[in-house]
Design a protein around this motif. Structure first.
Motif, PDB file in Angstrom:
ATOM      1  N   PHE A  13      51.581  60.471  48.995  1.00 46.99           N
ATOM      2  CA  PHE A  13      50.903  59.731  50.173  1.00 46.99           C
ATOM      3  C   PHE A  13      49.422  60.502  50.525  1.00 46.99           C
ATOM      4  O   PHE A  13      49.848  61.668  50.952  1.00 46.99           O
ATOM      5  CB  PHE A  13      51.604  59.681  51.534  1.00 46.99           C
ATOM      6  N   GLU A  15      45.566  60.360  52.396  1.00 46.58           N
ATOM      7  CA  GLU A  15      44.859  59.520  53.094  1.00 46.58           C
ATOM      8  C   GLU A  15      43.490  59.386  52.278  1.00 46.58           C
ATOM      9  O   GLU A  15      43.115  59.996  51.403  1.00 46.58           O
ATOM     10  CB  GLU A  15      44.377  60.432  54.425  1.00 46.58           C
ATOM     11  N   ILE A  48      48.417  55.568  47.532  1.00 51.75           N
ATOM     12  CA  ILE A  48      49.492  56.332  46.946  1.00 51.75           C
ATOM     13  C   ILE A  48      49.259  56.852  45.367  1.00 51.75           C
ATOM     14  O   ILE A  48      48.566  55.892  44.800  1.00 51.75           O
ATOM     15  CB  ILE A  48      50.683  55.290  47.074  1.00 51.75           C
ATOM     16  N   THR A  69      52.925  64.578  51.455  1.00 52.09           N
ATOM     17  CA  THR A  69      53.999  63.714  51.842  1.00 52.09           C
ATOM     18  C   THR A  69      54.193  63.265  50.416  1.00 52.09           C
ATOM     19  O   THR A  69      53.357  62.686  49.754  1.00 52.09           O
ATOM     20  CB  THR A  69      53.540  62.819  52.723  1.00 52.09           C
ATOM     21  N   LEU A  70      55.637  63.122  49.921  1.00 51.99           N
ATOM     22  CA  LEU A  70      55.822  62.704  48.501  1.00 51.99           C
ATOM     23  C   LEU A  70      57.281  62.327  48.670  1.00 51.99           C
ATOM     24  O   LEU A  70      58.182  62.641  49.265  1.00 51.99           O
ATOM     25  CB  LEU A  70      55.641  63.666  47.490  1.00 51.99           C
ATOM     26  N   LYS A  71      57.423  61.342  47.501  1.00 52.86           N
ATOM     27  CA  LYS A  71      59.001  60.801  47.260  1.00 52.86           C
ATOM     28  C   LYS A  71      59.253  60.668  45.820  1.00 52.86           C
ATOM     29  O   LYS A  71      57.971  60.362  45.086  1.00 52.86           O
ATOM     30  CB  LYS A  71      58.782  59.414  47.892  1.00 52.86           C
ATOM     31  N   GLN A  73      60.573  58.938  42.881  1.00 51.37           N
ATOM     32  CA  GLN A  73      60.734  57.353  42.632  1.00 51.37           C
ATOM     33  C   GLN A  73      61.389  57.305  41.179  1.00 51.37           C
ATOM     34  O   GLN A  73      60.776  57.710  40.417  1.00 51.37           O
ATOM     35  CB  GLN A  73      59.775  56.739  42.816  1.00 51.37           C
TER      36      GLN A  73
ATOM     37  N   VAL B 373      52.757  60.300  58.416  1.00 50.53           N
ATOM     38  CA  VAL B 373      53.484  59.843  57.396  1.00 50.53           C
ATOM     39  C   VAL B 373      54.108  60.933  56.693  1.00 50.53           C
ATOM     40  O   VAL B 373      53.496  61.730  56.237  1.00 50.53           O
ATOM     41  CB  VAL B 373      52.986  59.025  56.364  1.00 50.53           C
ATOM     42  N   ASP B 374      55.470  61.220  57.117  1.00 50.10           N
ATOM     43  CA  ASP B 374      56.210  62.547  56.205  1.00 50.10           C
ATOM     44  C   ASP B 374      57.335  62.020  55.135  1.00 50.10           C
ATOM     45  O   ASP B 374      57.533  60.525  55.284  1.00 50.10           O
ATOM     46  CB  ASP B 374      56.892  63.512  57.321  1.00 50.10           C
ATOM     47  N   ASP B 375      57.915  62.795  54.837  1.00 43.17           N
ATOM     48  CA  ASP B 375      58.974  62.534  53.456  1.00 43.17           C
ATOM     49  C   ASP B 375      59.865  61.599  54.177  1.00 43.17           C
ATOM     50  O   ASP B 375      60.440  60.595  53.181  1.00 43.17           O
ATOM     51  CB  ASP B 375      59.528  63.588  52.877  1.00 43.17           C
ATOM     52  N   PHE B 378      57.735  57.945  54.628  1.00 44.09           N
ATOM     53  CA  PHE B 378      56.961  57.693  53.448  1.00 44.09           C
ATOM     54  C   PHE B 378      57.792  56.732  52.543  1.00 44.09           C
ATOM     55  O   PHE B 378      58.895  56.937  51.919  1.00 44.09           O
ATOM     56  CB  PHE B 378      56.565  58.511  52.487  1.00 44.09           C
ATOM     57  N   ALA B 379      57.464  55.385  52.164  1.00 47.89           N
ATOM     58  CA  ALA B 379      58.028  54.351  51.501  1.00 47.89           C
ATOM     59  C   ALA B 379      56.960  54.219  50.116  1.00 47.89           C
ATOM     60  O   ALA B 379      55.830  53.980  50.418  1.00 47.89           O
ATOM     61  CB  ALA B 379      57.983  53.070  52.238  1.00 47.89           C
ATOM     62  N   ASP B 380      57.597  54.040  48.946  1.00 45.39           N
ATOM     63  CA  ASP B 380      56.716  54.108  47.943  1.00 45.39           C
ATOM     64  C   ASP B 380      56.029  52.968  47.787  1.00 45.39           C
ATOM     65  O   ASP B 380      56.415  51.992  46.691  1.00 45.39           O
ATOM     66  CB  ASP B 380      57.333  54.604  46.836  1.00 45.39           C
ATOM     67  N   GLU B 410      48.130  61.675  56.936  1.00 46.98           N
ATOM     68  CA  GLU B 410      48.956  62.757  56.150  1.00 46.98           C
ATOM     69  C   GLU B 410      49.360  63.722  57.405  1.00 46.98           C
ATOM     70  O   GLU B 410      48.718  64.160  58.192  1.00 46.98           O
ATOM     71  CB  GLU B 410      48.337  63.510  55.168  1.00 46.98           C
ATOM     72  N   PRO B 411      50.549  64.709  57.037  1.00 46.65           N
ATOM     73  CA  PRO B 411      50.807  65.493  58.136  1.00 46.65           C
ATOM     74  C   PRO B 411      49.862  66.499  58.146  1.00 46.65           C
ATOM     75  O   PRO B 411      49.362  66.954  57.151  1.00 46.65           O
ATOM     76  CB  PRO B 411      52.206  66.078  57.443  1.00 46.65           C
TER      77      PRO B 411
END
Lengths: 147, 435
Positions: A13, A15, A48, A69-71, A73, B373-375, B378-380, B410-411
């Motif tokens: 994520f 900004e 993203i 912030t990451l995910k 996938q 938005v943190d982990d 956060f939706a991809d 972001e945080p």
């Protein structure tokens, strides 16, 4: 199929702020992580960044500790001939099987081949891999990306 | 002067207050279990209250008390005697509710008529009322006051700036009622639209309230419109607008034959002498549906009891200097940071880090909530994040009664841009008009 062909993509994520992309790439460079494929999706305020890298575990820990912030996938990749209709064939099979594509991105590989990365709803991944494989599409194993 | 009591000798006024206070105390003691319990705990009987001086022995009432008895628990009349209900957003989730009997509506019209009479508004005047109509007491309060004195009311409510200007010009409005920032916004849009404010409009008086106004803003309004600035003060818990009104000499007079003011030390609760700054407290002495004993407004001010040049002898309060709590005023609407947090918690089940940012958009306030938005959140997917943002904005509108712009960040964004962690950033004073 998922176990064999699932690829760990990192979604980050961001900004829309000057220098933020630079900071991600710099963190990866400093950790000697190679980006194998990438795509950037953007809205008015944020974006993203989606990355497939040579070492996802390391990249994840480096970026997390840098405060991003990451995910992680699950996505999958296919290889198609780099010629008219290559992408079409894949999309056609998915459409005929009612599989919605959340997003996709591509890059040109070596030897007249192109690699396409797909994100589909998680409950559809297994089915997508099956129908593509049956339709004669070459699936790409994660080792192609990872070290 | 609409009512001679405003200029009556103080002994006469205090005699009237004492009688009405006794009646009110009897009323709440016998009709509201909440008050009976509080009085009993302090060992106070209604018979102990004989003069305004005895007021200091009575317990306080807070916004939390109103909330605890939501919606009608502090009413002293059966619902078939209630003719009006208003509500403002509460501190967390539940709104604050106030009710009026026909008699209470009469009190409200009376004090609003006194307000209008500060500039001799009456038949022949066209009152353009741009306060919000609806649950907010501002719109209807001024509406009834203007009707009571026989003026023609244009109930335009808020928004639609260009149309409002057209109506003000074509209907020949002589009086403007609005928040001060909206009046300045109207002036600026009028200039952009090519109007000549002093030639095209006939506004001679403005009744401005619901938000603080610096001396700079006041003189900007006087200069732009060529009007006399009258400050309006009120709060729905007491009656709405009409608790106090400015006079042409610039003094804010409390209609204390209905609402007795005190100023207390906000920490100790001790009553402070006139001239000392503290928290304003009101006791209503004529209301039926929702009489309220020593309501803590959290507004910080100073009281004076010297007679005014305008002839009034009733207490003067200084313009509110600030708040004893963290309440924010956004375009005349009261907002508590806890409400924002409540919405965030309700929606996600987790409380993300957030910051409230208040800024000016032109001359009007805008409120942004920056949500990290943190982990966990956060939706991809851009769509999923946009949906989260829209849902938060809708919930904020529903709970806070105002439009809030949610920004996903972001945080640690705020620590980075502001230097340290802070929940509320108010940029309005730094960049706005200064007194």
């Amino acid at each position: 199929m998922i176990r064999k062909y699932g690829i760990k993509q990192l979604s980050i994520f961001l900004e829309n702020r000057k220098g933020r992309l630079l900071e991600v790439t710099e963190a990866l460079k400093d950790a000697s992580i190679n980006i194998r494929a990438l795509a950037l999706a953007e809205s008015a305020e944020f974006g993203i960044l989606r990355l497939v890298v040579n070492n996802p575990e390391k990249a994840r820990s480096v970026l997390s500790s840098s405060g991003f912030t990451l995910k992680e996938q699950d996505v999958f990749a296919v290889e198609v001939p780099d010629e008219p209709g290559g992408f079409y064939n894949v999309v056609r099979i998915l459409t005929e099987n009612d599989i919605n594509v959340d997003y996709t991105y591509a890059f040109v590989g070596g030897g007249k081949k192109a690699v396409l990365i797909f994100k589909v709803p998680s409950e559809m991944v297994e089915k997508a891999l099956d129908v593509l494989s049956q339709g004669g599409i070459t699936l790409v194993e994660p080792m192609f990306f990872y070290d | 002067m609409w009512n001679p009591i405003e200029g009556a000798p103080r002994e006469e006024l205090e005699k009237l207050q004492a009688k009405r206070l006794r009646d009110t105390v009897e009323r709440v003691y016998h009709l509201v279990p909440f008050y009976k319990k509080k009085f009993d705990e302090l060992g106070i009987k209604p018979a102990h209250i004989n003069s305004v001086n005895d007021l200091k022995n009575l317990p306080f009432t807070t916004k939390q008390d109103l909330r605890d008895h939501y919606p009608f628990g502090l009413f002293t009349v059966p619902m078939d005697q209630v003719v009006r209900i208003h509500s403002s957003s509460g501190t967390t989730g539940k709104p604050t509710v106030v009710g009026y009997t026909r008699h209470d509506m009469g009190v409200w019209k009376e004090v609003m008529a006194r307000t209008m009479s500060m500039m001799n508004v009456g038949p022949g005047d066209v009152v353009h009322n741009a306060y919000g109509y609806g649950l907010f007491t501002g719109g209807l309060g001024f509406h009834y006051g203007a009707e009571e004195v026989g003026a023609a009311v244009v109930p335009s409510s808020g928004g639609f700036t260009k149309r409002q200007l057209l109506l003000m010009k074509d209907f020949g409005a002589t009086v403007l009622c609005s928040t001060p920032s909206f009046a300045l916004h109207l002036a600026e849009v009028a200039k952009d639209e090519g109007y000549d404010l002093k030639k095209d409009f006939k506004i001679r008086a403005g009744f401005f309230g619901a938000e603080p106004a610096s001396e700079g803003l006041r003189s900007a309004l006087r200069d732009a419109w060529g009007l006399v600035y009258i400050e309006a003060y009120g709060l729905s818990e007491i009656i709405g607008p009409g608790v106090a009104s400015g006079c042409p000499y610039g003094n804010l007079h409390v209609f204390e034959d209905h609402f007795i003011p005190e100023v207390i030390d906000t920490e100790t609760g001790e009553v402070l002498p006139d001239g000392q700054e503290g928290e304003l407290v009101f006791t209503t002495v004529t209301k039926q549906a929702l009489p309220i004993i020593r309501y803590r407004t959290k507004d910080i001010t100073v009281l004076h009891r010297e007679p005014c040049e305008c002839g009034r002898t009733i207490t003067v309060m200084e313009s509110v200097k600030g708040r004893a709590d963290d309440m924010l005023i956004v375009n005349g609407v009261n907002v508590f940071p806890s409400q924002v947090e409540h919405v965030l918690t309700k929606l996600e089940g987790i409380t993300p880090n957030y910051v409230i940012v208040l800024d000016k958009k032109g001359v009007l306030d805008k409120l942004e909530v920056w949500v990290e938005v943190d982990d966990r959140t956060f939706a991809d997917g851009i769509g999923a994040l946009e949906t989260l943002k829209t849902r938060l904005q809708q919930e904020m509108l529903n709970d806070l009664y105002i439009n809030v712009r949610v920004k996903l960040v972001e945080p640690k964004t705020l620590e980075r841009s502001m230097g340290k962690a802070k929940r509320i950033i108010d940029k309005r004073e730094a960049e706005g008009l200064k007194s």
